[in-house]
Scaffold this active site. Structure first.
Site: not given
Length: 216
Positions: A111, A115, A207, A210
């Site tokens: 990702r 954006t 995340d 992670d």
């Protein structure tokens, strides 16, 4: 909850007490990576069980220690699992614990943090994937960008039966997938409030990649 609309029939949120219990621990920032991975494994197995209720089977005869009887077995070459790298790998073994005969493909998606659009950097699929039910697995459905990129790739490969399994979904992501791919059903362990300005799910669990791989 975000003010977006989608067909409610496109989404199944698993509401079993065990799933709620495991999700609460999964969200907790103090949950260590080893425990986090174990919970993702367990939740993925429960989702795979629900999402594959209509897998095709064939009638077979089997001899028990007492007598012969009739049963069912899965037909060959019926299922494939496609994790979206890297976080989706955390769900893979859980899904395979339920359906170890499934073929596995992988899609690498990254990702762009500005954006929020996905960039595909790797793809490898098993032969005959176009004839299989395909479970796309990724812990988080945020904007829906990565999921839709994965679905588009599979559509171009000829896959007709695509199902999406996630741990946590945002309404925005569900709406995006439903608008573009109304035939794709989504299974989630939780439907959260929405996205923040950085396009992370709130309350979410951070995340997922992670936390799975201990790179927080």
């Amino acid at each position: 909850m975000a003010n977006v609309t989608y067909d409610k029939n496109c989404l199944t949120v698993l509401d079993h007490p065990l799933i709620g219990h495991k999700m609460t621990i999964l969200r907790d920032e103090s949950t260590a990576p080893a425990h986090f991975r174990k919970l993702v494994y367990e939740l993925a197995a429960l989702e795979a069980y629900e999402a594959t209720r209509d897998l095709p089977t064939m009638q077979v005869q089997v001899k028990t220690p007492i007598c012969e009887t009739e049963g069912v077995r899965l037909k060959d070459d019926t299922l494939a699992v496609v994790p979206i790298l890297r976080a989706g790998m955390g769900m893979l073994e859980g899904v395979l614990s339920v359906v170890p005969s499934a073929a596995v493909g992988v899609l690498g998606m990254e990702r762009d943090e500005e954006t929020h659009e996905p960039h595909s950097y790797y793809a490898k699929m098993p032969q005959g994937i176009e004839n299989r039910m395909v479970l796309v697995i990724d812990p988080m459905l945020a904007t829906g960008g990565s999921a839709l990129a994965a679905i588009k790739y599979l559509r171009e490969a000829g896959v007709k039966d695509i199902r999406l399994l996630v741990m946590v979904a945002a309404p925005e992501g569900v709406a995006a997938v439903n608008a573009a791919e109304p035939d794709v059903h989504i299974w989630a362990c939780a439907l959260d409030e929405g996205l923040n300005d950085a396009a992370y799910i709130v309350p979410g669990l951070g995340d997922a990649g992670d936390r799975i791989f201990g790179t927080v």
